[in-house]
Motif scaffolding. Structure first.
Motif, mmCIF file in Angstrom:
data_model
loop_
_atom_site.group_PDB
_atom_site.id
_atom_site.type_symbol
_atom_site.label_atom_id
_atom_site.label_comp_id
_atom_site.label_asym_id
_atom_site.label_seq_id
_atom_site.Cartn_x
_atom_site.Cartn_y
_atom_site.Cartn_z
ATOM 1 N N GLU A 85 0.828 -1.208 0.000
ATOM 2 C CA GLU A 85 0.000 0.000 0.000
ATOM 3 C C GLU A 85 0.869 1.267 0.000
ATOM 4 O O GLU A 85 0.473 2.292 -0.551
ATOM 5 C CB GLU A 85 -0.949 -0.009 1.196
ATOM 6 N N ASP A 86 2.062 1.189 0.609
ATOM 7 C CA ASP A 86 2.958 2.349 0.547
ATOM 8 C C ASP A 86 3.363 2.612 -0.907
ATOM 9 O O ASP A 86 3.363 3.755 -1.379
ATOM 10 C CB ASP A 86 4.185 2.116 1.437
ATOM 11 N N ALA A 87 3.683 1.535 -1.626
ATOM 12 C CA ALA A 87 4.074 1.702 -3.036
ATOM 13 C C ALA A 87 2.907 2.223 -3.873
ATOM 14 O O ALA A 87 3.082 3.095 -4.743
ATOM 15 C CB ALA A 87 4.587 0.371 -3.598
ATOM 16 N N LEU A 88 1.708 1.712 -3.618
ATOM 17 C CA LEU A 88 0.525 2.199 -4.344
ATOM 18 C C LEU A 88 0.298 3.678 -4.054
ATOM 19 O O LEU A 88 0.047 4.478 -4.968
ATOM 20 C CB LEU A 88 -0.721 1.393 -3.937
ATOM 21 N N ALA A 89 0.395 4.033 -2.779
ATOM 22 C CA ALA A 89 0.139 5.428 -2.391
ATOM 23 C C ALA A 89 1.179 6.355 -3.020
ATOM 24 O O ALA A 89 0.849 7.434 -3.530
ATOM 25 C CB ALA A 89 0.154 5.554 -0.868
ATOM 26 N N TRP A 90 2.426 5.917 -3.007
ATOM 27 C CA TRP A 90 3.531 6.698 -3.589
ATOM 28 C C TRP A 90 3.276 6.963 -5.070
ATOM 29 O O TRP A 90 3.421 8.080 -5.560
ATOM 30 C CB TRP A 90 4.818 5.895 -3.366
#
Ligand code: AMP
Ligand code: GLY
Length: 414
Positions: A7-12
């Motif tokens: 989810e961090d990668a998606l949000a980024w």
């Protein structure tokens, strides 16, 4: 929705999308807090998530993990008129029930391992006699990739079915070959390839020790050539999308096909109905264009009307830094420092998985997999070198990582 490295990668990546205005994460984590407003809402709480999305006039909900999808949180959001990236509970059975997927493959001649579904210990033992060894034994439910035993001997196989006891299992033929993951965007009958990846499931170097959620990944997976990818789309992913649509339970979202590249061609090992973790961390930096717009097109059934997704042609490598003890009980509370130093290495982003802020405002570990250190470069070898340079810059005494992520690619290169 979610709180891991995926989810961090998606949000980024969503944050970089021109069409993305406000970005809210439920519940997020300290890393995600760099790109999004984190709100303490549990992704499993359909009412709370719907309430949040409505009150903030959310234009697109992206669901990261499988549990809320299988539990029907996406259905609740859609019923409330929201655009959702992620399948219905009925379509999420492709991940939630291995038996469902095996039956669908059989009915539609989708290449996969021969199998038998059993309900009792006695049936399981009888199936072992028929299959011989090696043989694969799978729990028939969500198990985060950990409910599978690949038994090389009858003794191992018997121990696995005895440990499982009575209850639904899938017993299946062992497939030989190299594994690769194909991520396809699917909306109803339309399916397009997005990216490929390979991961390292075992905790130890040389792919030894217990299975984990994944200790590292890289993208693309050159072993999945464009010919094999096209074959997997035509023989596996598209027939699945058509069968789901024909059954009245069309799939919408990202379909993650775990493939065995056997001598006879790609065989389906399993489906997941969401991005892989850590594969997502490796894939996100390679996607070109407006990701929010792309996912919105999938969520609103317009995938057939847009240009196919584009990748940069670069390579990425993600190395997981986990807390000591993972995948067993992992130490939590250990301080993590010098992430900024790691991110000064060219092409590197450090995604947060199990991190938290201590009461003193310090970054600490709170989960098994703690960081997903990701590097991009023009070549696989350079991406890998950058990822390890970044890992080495991080000060996390309670952590460990594998030094051999991508060994197959290194071997192929030499
Ligand atoms: P799954 O959760 O179904 O992906 O299984 C976890 C892992 O077990 C896979 O990534 C493979 O490494 C292995 N595996 C599963 N099914 C088979 C099979 N039929 N033959 C060989 N290995 C398998
Ligand atoms: N990395 C494997 C998974 O996300 O299921």
């Amino acid at each position: 929705m979610g709180s891991g490295g995926r989810e961090d990668a998606l949000a980024w990546r969503l944050r970089q999308s021109p069409s993305c205005g406000e970005l809210i994460a439920a519940p997020g984590n300290p890393g995600i807090g760099r790109w999004a407003e984190c709100v303490a809402v549990d992704p499993m709480d359909a009412r709370a998530v719907t309430e949040l999305s409505r009150s903030r006039s959310i234009g697109l909900v992206v669901i990261g993990p499988e549990a809320p999808l299988v539990a029907g949180v996406g259905d609740a959001l859609r019923a409330a008129g929201l655009a959702v990236f992620g399948p219905s509970a009925a379509a999420a059975r492709l991940e939630g029930s291995k038996g469902f997927t095996k039956d669908l493959c059989k009915a539609n001649s989708i290449p996969t391992a021969d199998y038998e579904r059993v309900e009792t210990l006695a049936e399981a033992r009888a199936a072992l006699d028929r299959f011989g060894t090696p043989v694969v034994i799978k729990a028939d439910g969500l198990a985060a990739g950990k409910g599978v035993t690949v038994a090389m001997t009858l003794a191992e196989a018997e121990a696995a079915v005895d440990a499982a006891g009575d209850g639904p299992l899938v017993i299946e033929e062992f497939l030989d070959g190299e594994e690769a993951s194909l991520f396809a965007l699917v909306d109803g009958e339309t399916a397009v390839p997005l990216a490929s990846a390979q991961d390292h499931k075992r905790v130890g170097e040389g792919d030894t020790g217990p299975n984990t959620g994944g200790m590292g990944a890289y993208s693309p997976a050159p072993v999945l050539t464009s010919e094999l990818e096209a074959q997997a789309m035509d023989e596996i992913v598209r027939p699945t999308a058509r069968a789901m649509a024909a059954a009245g339970t069309p799939f919408s979202g990202v379909l993650y096909a775990g493939l065995m590249l056997s001598r006879e061609g790609p065989r389906l090992i399993e489906y997941n109905v969401r991005f892989g973790d850590p594969e997502c961390e490796a894939i996100m930096p390679l996607i070109e264009g407006d990701l929010a717009e792309l996912l919105h097109c999938v969520a609103t059934g317009r995938l057939a009307q847009i240009e196919p997704p584009r990748l940069s042609g670069r390579h990425s490598v993600t190395v997981i830094v986990a807390a000591r003890g993972y995948p067993g009980a992992a130490a939590s509370g250990g301080a993590i420092r010098a992430i900024e130093a790691a991110e000064r290495v060219e092409g590197v982003t450090v995604f947060h998985a199990g991190t938290a802020s201590s009461s003193g405002g310090e970054l600490i570990a709170k989960g098994g997999r703690v960081l997903a250190v990701t590097a991009v470069a023009e070549t696989f070898a350079n991406a890998r070198a950058r990822a390890y340079r970044a890992v080495d810059a991080i000060d996390f005494a309670d952590g460990f990582h594998r030094r051999d992520i991508g060994w197959r690619e290194l071997e192929r290169a030499s």
